[in-house]
Design a protein around this motif. Sequence first.
Motif, PDB file in Angstrom:
ATOM      1  N   TYR A 125       0.830  -1.209   0.000  1.00 54.49           N
ATOM      2  CA  TYR A 125       0.000   0.000   0.000  1.00 54.49           C
ATOM      3  C   TYR A 125       0.867   1.263   0.000  1.00 54.49           C
ATOM      4  N   LYS A 126       1.847   1.258   0.893  1.00 55.68           N
ATOM      5  CA  LYS A 126       2.679   2.465   1.031  1.00 55.68           C
ATOM      6  C   LYS A 126       3.543   2.723  -0.202  1.00 55.68           C
ATOM      7  N   ALA A 129       1.198   4.545  -2.368  1.00 52.67           N
ATOM      8  CA  ALA A 129       0.787   5.819  -1.744  1.00 52.67           C
ATOM      9  C   ALA A 129       1.951   6.821  -1.666  1.00 52.67           C
ATOM     10  N   LYS A 140      -7.061  10.549   3.272  1.00 51.00           N
ATOM     11  CA  LYS A 140      -6.899   9.090   3.313  1.00 51.00           C
ATOM     12  C   LYS A 140      -7.772   8.383   2.277  1.00 51.00           C
ATOM     13  N   LYS A 141      -9.037   8.865   2.155  1.00 47.83           N
ATOM     14  CA  LYS A 141      -9.959   8.219   1.221  1.00 47.83           C
ATOM     15  C   LYS A 141      -9.478   8.365  -0.218  1.00 47.83           C
ATOM     16  N   ASP A 144      -6.524   6.083  -0.680  1.00 49.74           N
ATOM     17  CA  ASP A 144      -7.019   4.705  -0.808  1.00 49.74           C
ATOM     18  C   ASP A 144      -7.584   4.452  -2.207  1.00 49.74           C
ATOM     19  N   VAL A 147      -4.778   4.312  -4.751  1.00 50.24           N
ATOM     20  CA  VAL A 147      -3.998   3.076  -4.625  1.00 50.24           C
ATOM     21  C   VAL A 147      -4.747   1.934  -5.307  1.00 50.24           C
ATOM     22  N   GLU A 148      -6.060   1.845  -5.002  1.00 53.20           N
ATOM     23  CA  GLU A 148      -6.857   0.753  -5.583  1.00 53.20           C
ATOM     24  C   GLU A 148      -6.930   0.888  -7.108  1.00 53.20           C
ATOM     25  N   TRP A 157      -4.596  -5.720  -8.287  1.00 52.96           N
ATOM     26  CA  TRP A 157      -5.480  -5.525  -7.154  1.00 52.96           C
ATOM     27  C   TRP A 157      -5.996  -6.851  -6.573  1.00 52.96           C
ATOM     28  N   LYS A 161      -5.120  -7.456  -2.739  1.00 51.54           N
ATOM     29  CA  LYS A 161      -6.083  -6.670  -1.945  1.00 51.54           C
ATOM     30  C   LYS A 161      -6.203  -7.142  -0.495  1.00 51.54           C
ATOM     31  N   ASN A 165      -0.951  -4.536   3.495  1.00 52.11           N
ATOM     32  CA  ASN A 165       0.033  -4.091   4.494  1.00 52.11           C
ATOM     33  C   ASN A 165       1.250  -5.011   4.583  1.00 52.11           C
TER      34      ASN A 165
END
Lengths: 273, 295
Positions: A125-126, A129, A140-141, A144, A147-148, A157, A161, A165
């Motif tokens: 994720y990071k 991001a 954040k949204k 997110d 990222v997706e 994905w 998914k 993390n």
Amino acid sequence: MNAVISETFTKTFARTPIIKLKRQESILQIKDLNVHAKNHHILKNINLEIPKNKITVLLGPSGCGKTTLLKSINKLTDLYKELKVSGNIYIEKDDILNTQRNVPLIRQKMGLLSQKPYPLPVSIYKNVAYGIKLKGIKNKKLIDFNVETKLREVGLWNEVKDRLNSSADSLSIGQQQRLCLARGLAVKPHIILADEPTSALDPVSSKIIENLFRKLKEHYTLILVTHVLRQAQRLADNVVFMNYGEIIEQGRPDELFSYPQTSQMKEYLVEGN
Amino acid sequence: MILKRVFLNRLSGTWMLITLVIILSLPLVIGIALYLKASPIFESQSLYQLIVSTDWSPCNGNFGFWPFIFSSLYVTVLSFLFAAPICLFAAIYLTQFSSKRLIQLMHPVIDILAGIPSVIYGMWGIIIIVPFVSDVLAPLINIKSSGYSILAGGIVLAVMCIPYMLNMLIETFNTVPIGLKEASLSLGATSWESVKHVVIKKSYPGIISSFGLGIAKAFGETLAVMMVVGNMVQLSFNPFEAGYPLPALIANNYGEMLSIPMYDSALMFAAFILLVVVLVINLVFRYFIHKTQSQ
């Protein structure tokens, strides 16, 4: 420039079929680019226009200066103090080579995909991001969502998914390369610079990356460095053949591969096939 | 012919295994020897008493090691606090920002610093650091100090640890692939952001390892610290006051005070504590390295 090449070609080889080239809108222009390292002249008077929303393949034998050309385009040559770079590189009429202002913003216009995937030492994720946050986005949204979207864009994905993390190192090398592509796309670049992106991958992963490139050219301009002739034939809309730091020939792949004009190109095609 | 080659092959393998076993068993052999020589002291005092008691009166048979352990830890922590940031930033600058020529120039300088005998650092400490502490630093906060203090010991020890720590940190940062930094830069990070978020993060295990080895070296350093730390048995948090680290206790007294009953065992026990603490420091840092690597 392609039209000029076409005309010269017609005059020289009157019997060969002619492929008329339309003038294409270019996104990047390189003028008189020279790169020296001590006594070694790595790139010699490079003049090149990169057409928008096309895949331009920089083709040539190892050590001919393809990667240096790519690194000059996104100013990564700045990292190598022994390199002396001169000339001009224009993106949207801005000479990016001769400015030290907003270098991070200039680099964000070009996503880089290197030979070997280099996932950042953080989670999946990071990784995606990272660039988004560097653009100043803190919601954040929104992060997110981006990222997706980018992970979906590279077809990763569904595979990750449930473990966003987890460390990016836990992915297979092919997945890592797609993650690096997603990470690059997340900063919304205009151009994607890919330096032999499939050389470390197995055939299946290579095919996935190649298919992605075909899709991506609808929205991005791609500059792909390769020394694999077949890959160039499969992907290129525009081919630039380099040897010993010089551009030897350039044009459409069907034209260039069918009717090479120089002995160097002919030799490369014979060896490559 | 082939039998001779197979025999030589086996023989060389055996010799190499023997040398490896010797190296691996060294800490154990040293530990056992020290423990056996120190064991008579456990007849008069418990282990707990020996470690936590502050009463150091060998003539009365009281061997409280806490002031010595405290001094050792205090000097080590101070030296770490001085040396670690200097080394970290210097190593980052040398590997990430400076020219290759500067790093080539720095390597011999670091080697020279590492090769200077500790007695010279001690002399330098007496000539420069002790007066600096007594005449400059102490008056700044209205304190009287002879200069022979925990602080002077910490500074001298920091200078001594710098070449070791710096060398290891440079090696650590050099192992970070340039491609990783390029990836970060191409995403729009500045050089500093790339160092902060990528290079340092990637180097965590190496950084921890460098710090751990630096601390272990500082904890066991004897001569230079002994020359500037004052060597007084007392328990004070004031860094301008003298201390008495464990290595100094052993070096000052071994062979001198052995007529006192149990003194020999007490010094052996001091050496044993030193060994255990260094071992514990190494284990703790190994744990952190393992933890960061698994993350």
